[in-house]
Design a protein around this motif. Sequence first.
Motif, PDB file in Angstrom:
ATOM      1  N   GLN A 193     -45.010 -22.701 -36.654  1.00  0.00           N
ATOM      2  CA  GLN A 193     -44.278 -22.595 -35.392  1.00  0.00           C
ATOM      3  C   GLN A 193     -42.843 -21.781 -35.561  1.00  0.00           C
ATOM      4  OE1 GLN A 193     -44.896 -24.375 -32.198  1.00  0.00           O
ATOM      5  NE2 GLN A 193     -43.501 -22.751 -31.829  1.00  0.00           N
ATOM      6  N   GLN A 194     -42.197 -22.078 -36.794  1.00  0.00           N
ATOM      7  CA  GLN A 194     -41.289 -20.968 -36.872  1.00  0.00           C
ATOM      8  C   GLN A 194     -41.558 -19.474 -36.798  1.00  0.00           C
ATOM      9  OE1 GLN A 194     -37.544 -21.587 -37.410  1.00  0.00           O
ATOM     10  NE2 GLN A 194     -37.948 -19.789 -36.518  1.00  0.00           N
ATOM     11  N   PHE A 195     -42.788 -19.294 -37.436  1.00  0.00           N
ATOM     12  CA  PHE A 195     -43.088 -17.677 -37.695  1.00  0.00           C
ATOM     13  C   PHE A 195     -43.630 -17.360 -36.398  1.00  0.00           C
ATOM     14  CE2 PHE A 195     -42.282 -18.342 -42.094  1.00  0.00           C
ATOM     15  CZ  PHE A 195     -42.054 -17.140 -42.597  1.00  0.00           C
ATOM     16  N   SER A 196     -44.152 -18.234 -35.586  1.00  0.00           N
ATOM     17  CA  SER A 196     -44.683 -17.873 -34.175  1.00  0.00           C
ATOM     18  C   SER A 196     -43.388 -17.666 -33.187  1.00  0.00           C
ATOM     19  CB  SER A 196     -45.459 -18.921 -33.664  1.00  0.00           C
ATOM     20  OG  SER A 196     -45.700 -18.870 -32.154  1.00  0.00           O
ATOM     21  N   ASN A 197     -42.449 -18.386 -33.596  1.00  0.00           N
ATOM     22  CA  ASN A 197     -41.021 -18.099 -32.626  1.00  0.00           C
ATOM     23  C   ASN A 197     -40.481 -16.773 -33.168  1.00  0.00           C
ATOM     24  OD1 ASN A 197     -41.485 -20.477 -31.709  1.00  0.00           O
ATOM     25  ND2 ASN A 197     -39.889 -21.615 -32.622  1.00  0.00           N
ATOM     26  N   LYS A 249     -42.206 -14.130 -34.159  1.00  0.00           N
ATOM     27  CA  LYS A 249     -43.056 -12.899 -33.715  1.00  0.00           C
ATOM     28  C   LYS A 249     -42.832 -12.900 -32.157  1.00  0.00           C
ATOM     29  CE  LYS A 249     -47.876 -11.834 -33.455  1.00  0.00           C
ATOM     30  NZ  LYS A 249     -49.323 -12.180 -34.164  1.00  0.00           N
ATOM     31  N   ARG A 250     -42.769 -13.825 -31.481  1.00  0.00           N
ATOM     32  CA  ARG A 250     -42.726 -13.931 -30.153  1.00  0.00           C
ATOM     33  C   ARG A 250     -41.551 -13.717 -29.340  1.00  0.00           C
ATOM     34  NH1 ARG A 250     -47.181 -16.341 -31.999  1.00  0.00           N
ATOM     35  NH2 ARG A 250     -49.091 -15.700 -30.832  1.00  0.00           N
ATOM     36  N   GLY A 251     -40.495 -14.237 -30.073  1.00  0.00           N
ATOM     37  CA  GLY A 251     -39.017 -14.176 -29.511  1.00  0.00           C
ATOM     38  C   GLY A 251     -37.956 -13.387 -29.979  1.00  0.00           C
ATOM     39  N   ASP A 252     -38.423 -12.344 -30.945  1.00  0.00           N
ATOM     40  CA  ASP A 252     -37.700 -11.307 -31.483  1.00  0.00           C
ATOM     41  C   ASP A 252     -38.105 -10.100 -30.765  1.00  0.00           C
ATOM     42  OD1 ASP A 252     -36.115  -9.680 -32.903  1.00  0.00           O
ATOM     43  OD2 ASP A 252     -36.950 -10.063 -34.857  1.00  0.00           O
ATOM     44  N   ARG A 253     -37.321  -9.510 -29.884  1.00  0.00           N
ATOM     45  CA  ARG A 253     -37.565  -8.087 -29.396  1.00  0.00           C
ATOM     46  C   ARG A 253     -37.884  -7.101 -30.598  1.00  0.00           C
ATOM     47  NH1 ARG A 253     -33.378  -4.657 -27.694  1.00  0.00           N
ATOM     48  NH2 ARG A 253     -31.453  -5.542 -28.187  1.00  0.00           N
ATOM     49  N   PHE A 254     -37.451  -7.271 -31.591  1.00  0.00           N
ATOM     50  CA  PHE A 254     -37.460  -6.240 -32.759  1.00  0.00           C
ATOM     51  C   PHE A 254     -38.779  -6.310 -33.666  1.00  0.00           C
ATOM     52  CE2 PHE A 254     -32.925  -6.247 -31.697  1.00  0.00           C
ATOM     53  CZ  PHE A 254     -32.824  -4.969 -31.697  1.00  0.00           C
ATOM     54  N   TYR A 255     -39.571  -7.288 -33.373  1.00  0.00           N
ATOM     55  CA  TYR A 255     -40.891  -7.629 -33.956  1.00  0.00           C
ATOM     56  C   TYR A 255     -41.628  -6.179 -34.231  1.00  0.00           C
ATOM     57  CZ  TYR A 255     -45.376  -9.445 -35.285  1.00  0.00           C
ATOM     58  OH  TYR A 255     -46.773  -9.616 -35.916  1.00  0.00           O
ATOM     59  N   TYR A 256     -42.217  -6.090 -35.179  1.00  0.00           N
ATOM     60  CA  TYR A 256     -42.649  -4.775 -35.361  1.00  0.00           C
ATOM     61  C   TYR A 256     -43.628  -4.282 -34.566  1.00  0.00           C
ATOM     62  CZ  TYR A 256     -46.696  -5.908 -38.208  1.00  0.00           C
ATOM     63  OH  TYR A 256     -47.822  -6.357 -38.706  1.00  0.00           O
ATOM     64  N   GLU A 257     -44.360  -5.175 -34.080  1.00  0.00           N
ATOM     65  CA  GLU A 257     -45.561  -4.949 -33.119  1.00  0.00           C
ATOM     66  C   GLU A 257     -45.158  -4.653 -32.049  1.00  0.00           C
ATOM     67  OE1 GLU A 257     -49.943  -6.429 -34.652  1.00  0.00           O
ATOM     68  OE2 GLU A 257     -48.545  -8.216 -34.682  1.00  0.00           O
ATOM     69  N   ASN A 258     -44.140  -4.901 -31.517  1.00  0.00           N
ATOM     70  CA  ASN A 258     -43.580  -4.705 -29.942  1.00  0.00           C
ATOM     71  C   ASN A 258     -43.402  -3.160 -29.672  1.00  0.00           C
ATOM     72  OD1 ASN A 258     -43.588  -7.372 -29.109  1.00  0.00           O
ATOM     73  ND2 ASN A 258     -41.545  -7.692 -30.035  1.00  0.00           N
ATOM     74  N   GLY A 259     -43.813  -2.627 -28.596  1.00  0.00           N
ATOM     75  CA  GLY A 259     -43.751  -1.236 -28.282  1.00  0.00           C
ATOM     76  C   GLY A 259     -42.727  -0.598 -27.498  1.00  0.00           C
ATOM     77  N   PHE A 260     -41.542  -1.395 -27.653  1.00  0.00           N
ATOM     78  CA  PHE A 260     -40.589  -1.007 -26.821  1.00  0.00           C
ATOM     79  C   PHE A 260     -39.855   0.217 -27.054  1.00  0.00           C
ATOM     80  CE2 PHE A 260     -40.032  -5.684 -26.698  1.00  0.00           C
ATOM     81  CZ  PHE A 260     -40.385  -5.856 -25.325  1.00  0.00           C
ATOM     82  N   ASP A 291     -37.126 -18.913 -28.367  1.00  0.00           N
ATOM     83  CA  ASP A 291     -36.052 -18.797 -29.021  1.00  0.00           C
ATOM     84  C   ASP A 291     -36.314 -18.395 -30.460  1.00  0.00           C
ATOM     85  OD1 ASP A 291     -33.417 -18.730 -30.501  1.00  0.00           O
ATOM     86  OD2 ASP A 291     -32.735 -20.745 -29.880  1.00  0.00           O
ATOM     87  N   PRO A 292     -35.694 -17.176 -31.291  1.00  0.00           N
ATOM     88  CA  PRO A 292     -36.404 -17.055 -32.602  1.00  0.00           C
ATOM     89  C   PRO A 292     -35.536 -17.491 -33.650  1.00  0.00           C
ATOM     90  CG  PRO A 292     -35.310 -15.039 -31.652  1.00  0.00           C
ATOM     91  CD  PRO A 292     -35.293 -16.123 -30.656  1.00  0.00           C
ATOM     92  N   THR A 293     -34.445 -17.902 -33.206  1.00  0.00           N
ATOM     93  CA  THR A 293     -33.393 -18.806 -34.145  1.00  0.00           C
ATOM     94  C   THR A 293     -34.096 -19.586 -35.418  1.00  0.00           C
ATOM     95  OG1 THR A 293     -31.769 -18.845 -32.558  1.00  0.00           O
ATOM     96  CG2 THR A 293     -31.144 -20.158 -34.461  1.00  0.00           C
ATOM     97  N   ILE A 294     -33.798 -19.443 -36.610  1.00  0.00           N
ATOM     98  CA  ILE A 294     -34.124 -20.196 -37.577  1.00  0.00           C
ATOM     99  C   ILE A 294     -33.793 -21.747 -37.315  1.00  0.00           C
ATOM    100  CG2 ILE A 294     -34.393 -20.744 -40.149  1.00  0.00           C
ATOM    101  CD1 ILE A 294     -35.449 -18.149 -39.285  1.00  0.00           C
ATOM    102  N   ALA A 295     -34.815 -22.519 -37.260  1.00  0.00           N
ATOM    103  CA  ALA A 295     -34.660 -24.111 -36.913  1.00  0.00           C
ATOM    104  C   ALA A 295     -34.179 -24.787 -37.923  1.00  0.00           C
ATOM    105  CB  ALA A 295     -36.194 -24.477 -36.291  1.00  0.00           C
ATOM    106  N   ASN A 296     -33.341 -25.637 -37.789  1.00  0.00           N
ATOM    107  CA  ASN A 296     -32.543 -26.320 -38.955  1.00  0.00           C
ATOM    108  C   ASN A 296     -33.446 -27.239 -39.761  1.00  0.00           C
ATOM    109  OD1 ASN A 296     -30.710 -27.548 -40.057  1.00  0.00           O
ATOM    110  ND2 ASN A 296     -30.227 -29.430 -38.626  1.00  0.00           N
ATOM    111  N   GLU A 297     -34.547 -27.733 -39.371  1.00  0.00           N
ATOM    112  CA  GLU A 297     -35.633 -28.684 -39.868  1.00  0.00           C
ATOM    113  C   GLU A 297     -36.272 -27.751 -40.889  1.00  0.00           C
ATOM    114  OE1 GLU A 297     -37.768 -27.529 -36.284  1.00  0.00           O
ATOM    115  OE2 GLU A 297     -35.799 -28.318 -36.723  1.00  0.00           O
ATOM    116  N   PHE A 298     -36.794 -26.404 -40.331  1.00  0.00           N
ATOM    117  CA  PHE A 298     -37.341 -25.364 -41.146  1.00  0.00           C
ATOM    118  C   PHE A 298     -36.589 -24.945 -42.320  1.00  0.00           C
ATOM    119  CE2 PHE A 298     -37.800 -20.825 -41.921  1.00  0.00           C
ATOM    120  CZ  PHE A 298     -39.186 -20.702 -42.337  1.00  0.00           C
TER     121      PHE A 298
END
Length: 322
Positions: free
Chosen positions: A263-267, A269-280, A85-92
Amino acid sequence: MPGLTSIQVMFLREHNRIAFILGKLNPLWNDEDIYSETRKIVIGQLQHITYAYWLPYIVGPDRVLQYGLIPLKHGYANVYDDEIDPTIANEFAVAPFRFAHTLLQDTVPFLTDKAALTFRSEDMFNKPTLAFSKEGRGVSYVGLGLSQAPLSKADEKVVTAVRDNLFKDMDGRSLDLISLNIQRSRDHGVPGYNAWRKFCGLPYAFHFGTGPGGLVDHYPENAKKLQVVYRHPDDIDLFPGGLSETPMPGGVVGPLFSCIIAQQFSNLKRGDRFYYENGFKDTGFFPAQLDSIKTTSLPRLMCTHFHLNQLQVDPFRLPSAE
């Protein structure tokens, strides 16, 4: 604030530069086509600067390696995981990512071709005059000044501009940014400092000493300050507790904020299909496009859009540090 305005104007100008080129190359595209593709490219540029250059300075080089945050030099990373889940965490949102409030200085640097000037930060709130002065070159002078002026340290000390004089009204009443941050965490129901230490696998503090079982990631003087305010380490709010930790090696923030931010930036990067390094196929970039985006750097954008003749290789470091 002029500093925020200057960076926002820089990316606005980059957007317009790219949109103009795309319009020339694709005469059959309508305005929405040009805008959407330009937006996608600029987001990729911002992501690359953030992950490749900015994050290592904030959380420390060891942490970015631990969480796999550094982009590849070429090609696709294809790290998307639909279970993350790439949602911005409350604590972050309410505490760690507000660490930059303590980096502010009491003055805004304004470096022209002829002089180095400073203006009181508290006089610049909600006043865009400085940014757009000098026939529109004000944003350039503010941007250049920021690249060559030192920040305050990320610690428990905060300048008076945002502590005592934030958004002062005509009657002299103002806000306190730090107390707002602390209260916001409480309003959001965010657990305290010790709970997040446990979450990150860091030692739990049972007392206010800095030895085993205590505030092991604090300098003694900072631990004593917390002891004056709180009855027990369990009572320490997340924002002051994390902000007053000793910085990670090579980083700006301490172990707790470093953990939560990474941890937030990892989420993201990995939970957002629009992250720029994904080759969809439908949402990603062509290989040549992606490699071009990976040549993006902050000094390149600053030189282009602030019309600078020279700038240090890394604007995140003072020229004297290179």
